[in-house]
Motif scaffolding. Structure first.
Motif, PDB file in Angstrom:
ATOM      1  N   ILE A  91      -8.626 -12.928 -10.760  1.00 10.39           N
ATOM      2  CA  ILE A  91      -8.591 -12.274  -9.460  1.00 10.39           C
ATOM      3  C   ILE A  91      -9.075 -10.839  -9.633  1.00 10.39           C
ATOM      4  O   ILE A  91      -8.747 -10.181 -10.624  1.00 10.39           O
ATOM      5  N   VAL A  92      -9.911 -10.411  -8.707  1.00  8.72           N
ATOM      6  CA  VAL A  92     -10.532  -9.092  -8.775  1.00  8.72           C
ATOM      7  C   VAL A  92     -10.150  -8.311  -7.521  1.00  8.72           C
ATOM      8  O   VAL A  92     -10.234  -8.834  -6.409  1.00  8.72           O
ATOM      9  N   PHE A  93      -9.712  -7.066  -7.714  1.00  8.68           N
ATOM     10  CA  PHE A  93      -9.392  -6.184  -6.594  1.00  8.68           C
ATOM     11  C   PHE A  93     -10.290  -4.952  -6.626  1.00  8.68           C
ATOM     12  O   PHE A  93     -10.714  -4.512  -7.696  1.00  8.68           O
ATOM     13  N   LYS A  94     -10.537  -4.388  -5.465  1.00  6.12           N
ATOM     14  CA  LYS A  94     -11.057  -3.023  -5.377  1.00  6.12           C
ATOM     15  C   LYS A  94     -10.262  -2.308  -4.296  1.00  6.12           C
ATOM     16  O   LYS A  94     -10.189  -2.776  -3.153  1.00  6.12           O
ATOM     17  N   PHE A  95      -9.621  -1.220  -4.681  1.00  6.20           N
ATOM     18  CA  PHE A  95      -8.854  -0.400  -3.755  1.00  6.20           C
ATOM     19  C   PHE A  95      -9.709   0.814  -3.382  1.00  6.20           C
ATOM     20  O   PHE A  95     -10.161   1.541  -4.264  1.00  6.20           O
ATOM     21  N   TYR A  96      -9.910   1.024  -2.097  1.00  4.19           N
ATOM     22  CA  TYR A  96     -10.695   2.171  -1.635  1.00  4.19           C
ATOM     23  C   TYR A  96      -9.774   3.143  -0.907  1.00  4.19           C
ATOM     24  O   TYR A  96      -9.213   2.825   0.147  1.00  4.19           O
ATOM     25  N   ASP A  97      -9.595   4.314  -1.507  1.00  2.46           N
ATOM     26  CA  ASP A  97      -8.753   5.362  -0.942  1.00  2.46           C
ATOM     27  C   ASP A  97      -9.549   6.070   0.155  1.00  2.46           C
ATOM     28  O   ASP A  97     -10.494   6.809  -0.117  1.00  2.46           O
ATOM     29  N   ARG A  98      -9.187   5.825   1.419  1.00  3.72           N
ATOM     30  CA  ARG A  98      -9.945   6.397   2.531  1.00  3.72           C
ATOM     31  C   ARG A  98      -9.787   7.903   2.620  1.00  3.72           C
ATOM     32  O   ARG A  98     -10.666   8.594   3.151  1.00  3.72           O
ATOM     33  N   ASP A  99      -8.674   8.452   2.128  1.00  5.52           N
ATOM     34  CA  ASP A  99      -8.464   9.892   2.195  1.00  5.52           C
ATOM     35  C   ASP A  99      -9.346  10.629   1.190  1.00  5.52           C
ATOM     36  O   ASP A  99      -9.923  11.669   1.499  1.00  5.52           O
ATOM     37  N   GLU A 100      -9.465  10.090  -0.024  1.00  3.39           N
ATOM     38  CA  GLU A 100     -10.268  10.743  -1.061  1.00  3.39           C
ATOM     39  C   GLU A 100     -11.654  10.137  -1.205  1.00  3.39           C
ATOM     40  O   GLU A 100     -12.465  10.607  -1.992  1.00  3.39           O
ATOM     41  N   ARG A 101     -11.921   9.048  -0.448  1.00  5.81           N
ATOM     42  CA  ARG A 101     -13.224   8.380  -0.478  1.00  5.81           C
ATOM     43  C   ARG A 101     -13.611   7.966  -1.898  1.00  5.81           C
ATOM     44  O   ARG A 101     -14.718   8.206  -2.369  1.00  5.81           O
ATOM     45  N   LEU A 123       0.823  -1.204   0.000  1.00 10.52           N
ATOM     46  CA  LEU A 123       0.000   0.000   0.000  1.00 10.52           C
ATOM     47  C   LEU A 123       0.863   1.262   0.000  1.00 10.52           C
ATOM     48  O   LEU A 123       1.738   1.428   0.839  1.00 10.52           O
ATOM     49  N   LYS A 124       0.572   2.157  -0.942  1.00  6.88           N
ATOM     50  CA  LYS A 124       1.264   3.445  -0.999  1.00  6.88           C
ATOM     51  C   LYS A 124       0.499   4.528  -0.252  1.00  6.88           C
ATOM     52  O   LYS A 124       1.047   5.562   0.093  1.00  6.88           O
ATOM     53  N   LYS A 125      -0.813   4.284  -0.059  1.00  3.42           N
ATOM     54  CA  LYS A 125      -1.663   5.237   0.648  1.00  3.42           C
ATOM     55  C   LYS A 125      -2.518   4.483   1.661  1.00  3.42           C
ATOM     56  O   LYS A 125      -2.421   3.259   1.767  1.00  3.42           O
ATOM     57  N   ASN A 126      -3.348   5.228   2.378  1.00  2.13           N
ATOM     58  CA  ASN A 126      -4.253   4.612   3.348  1.00  2.13           C
ATOM     59  C   ASN A 126      -5.426   4.004   2.586  1.00  2.13           C
ATOM     60  O   ASN A 126      -6.390   4.694   2.246  1.00  2.13           O
ATOM     61  N   VAL A 127      -5.334   2.711   2.298  1.00  2.00           N
ATOM     62  CA  VAL A 127      -6.238   2.058   1.365  1.00  2.00           C
ATOM     63  C   VAL A 127      -6.865   0.817   2.001  1.00  2.00           C
ATOM     64  O   VAL A 127      -6.181   0.038   2.669  1.00  2.00           O
ATOM     65  N   ASP A 128      -8.184   0.647   1.788  1.00  5.85           N
ATOM     66  CA  ASP A 128      -8.862  -0.603   2.110  1.00  5.85           C
ATOM     67  C   ASP A 128      -8.847  -1.468   0.859  1.00  5.85           C
ATOM     68  O   ASP A 128      -9.070  -0.974  -0.252  1.00  5.85           O
ATOM     69  N   VAL A 129      -8.603  -2.762   1.019  1.00  7.22           N
ATOM     70  CA  VAL A 129      -8.475  -3.665  -0.126  1.00  7.22           C
ATOM     71  C   VAL A 129      -9.530  -4.762  -0.036  1.00  7.22           C
ATOM     72  O   VAL A 129      -9.658  -5.432   0.986  1.00  7.22           O
ATOM     73  N   SER A 130     -10.284  -4.926  -1.124  1.00  8.07           N
ATOM     74  CA  SER A 130     -11.208  -6.053  -1.260  1.00  8.07           C
ATOM     75  C   SER A 130     -10.754  -6.874  -2.448  1.00  8.07           C
ATOM     76  O   SER A 130     -10.352  -6.319  -3.474  1.00  8.07           O
ATOM     77  N   THR A 131     -10.835  -8.193  -2.336  1.00  7.66           N
ATOM     78  CA  THR A 131     -10.424  -9.036  -3.452  1.00  7.66           C
ATOM     79  C   THR A 131     -11.171 -10.366  -3.413  1.00  7.66           C
ATOM     80  O   THR A 131     -11.726 -10.755  -2.386  1.00  7.66           O
ATOM     81  N   GLU A 141      -9.685  -6.421   3.605  1.00  9.28           N
ATOM     82  CA  GLU A 141      -8.698  -5.964   4.581  1.00  9.28           C
ATOM     83  C   GLU A 141      -8.863  -4.457   4.733  1.00  9.28           C
ATOM     84  O   GLU A 141      -8.602  -3.694   3.795  1.00  9.28           O
ATOM     85  N   PHE A 142      -9.320  -4.021   5.908  1.00 10.29           N
ATOM     86  CA  PHE A 142      -9.588  -2.609   6.169  1.00 10.29           C
ATOM     87  C   PHE A 142      -8.571  -2.033   7.152  1.00 10.29           C
ATOM     88  O   PHE A 142      -7.882  -2.753   7.869  1.00 10.29           O
TER      89      PHE A 142
END
Length: 202
Positions: free
Chosen positions: A129-139, A60-68, A99-100
Motif C-alpha cells: 500500500i502506497v500513501f502520499k500525504f499533501y500538507d495544504r498549509d505548507e504545500r 489527520l492531524k493537519k489539513n492534509v490531502d491523502v492519495s493511496t 481524498e481531498f
C-alpha cells in the motif's frame, strides 16, 4: 529551523517505509489491515480468485490531502497483467484513490476487496500500500509505502462465492483509529521479491 524540521520528517518517512504497520507522524496516523489483521501479515494464503480485504484507516492531524493505492512487488504498475485485481474499492489495482479537502481531526478510510489472478498462481507476492500525504498549509507532499501482506498463491482456483465487481468512494469520519505496533513491511517485500526472482530463474 524549518529546514531541519523537514529533514527530520523525511528521515521519519524513510524509517516508516522500512518498518511499519501502524504509522504516526506530524501529519497523520493510522493503521492498515489485511482481512482484519493489522499489517504486515506474513502467513497469508489465497487461491486464485479468492477475495481478501485491505483497509487503511488514516487520522489527520493537519489539513492534509491523502492519495493511496495498492501494488504488487515484482510487477510494474503499468503492466497489463497484474497478480491481483480489485473487485470492490475506491480505485483499480495500481491506480490512485484520492481524498481531498479534509481537515485536522477527520478520519479517512480506504477499503478494497482484491483477489489473485491467474498471473499470481504459484507465487508468493508482497501486496503493498502506497500513501502520499499533501500538507495544504505548507504545500509539501510526503510519501509512505509498506507491505500489507506477503501472500502465497497456490496454483488452485477458489470455488466459493465472490463479491460483485464494483468501485466505491473512500469514507471519512471524525474519529481517531486505534494504533498498533510496527511491523517489518520492507523485509516481507524483499523476501517476496527474492522468491519471485529465484522462481523465474528456474
Amino acid at each position: 529551523m524549518k529546514l531541519v524540521k523537514k529533514i527530520m520528517l523525511l528521515f521519519v518517512m524513510i524509517y516508516l517505509t522500512c518498518n511499519v504497520s501502524a504509522f504516526d507522524n506530524e501529519l497523520a496516523n493510522g493503521s492498515v489491515y489485511f482481512n482484519e489483521k493489522q499489517c504486515t501479515v506474513y502467513d497469508a494464503e489465497l487461491k486464485v480468485g479468492e477475495p481478501a480485504t485491505i483497509k487503511a484507516v488514516v487520522y489527520l492531524k493537519k489539513n492534509v490531502d491523502v492519495s493511496t493505492g495498492i501494488t504488487a512487488s515484482g510487477w510494474g504498475f503499468k503492466n497489463v497483467d497484474q497478480p491481483f485485481e480489485v473487485i470492490k474499492g475506491p480505485s483499480e489495482f495500481t491506480e490512485v484513490a484520492r481524498e481531498f479537502d479534509h481537515n485536522a481531526g477527520e478520519t479517512v478510510t480506504f477499503e478494497w476487496i482484491v483477489r489473485p489472478t491467474d498471473e499470481a498462481a504459484g507465487w508468493t507476492i508482497p501486496l503493498n500500500i502506497v500513501f502520499k500525504f499533501y500538507d495544504r498549509d505548507e504545500r509539501e507532499g510526503y510519501p509512505l509505502k509498506f507491505t500489507a501482506a506477503s501472500i502465497m498463491v497456490p496454483d488452485e482456483h477458489y470455488s466459493g462465492p465472490a463479491p460483485t465487481r464494483t468501485t466505491a468512494d473512500p469514507s471519512s469520519t471524525n474519529q481517531s483509529p486505534s494504533q498498533g505496533s510496527p511491523g517489518l513491511g520492507v523485509a516481507g517485500a524483499l523476501m517476496g521479491i527474492a522468491l519471485v526472482v529465484m522462481a523465474k530463474r528456474d
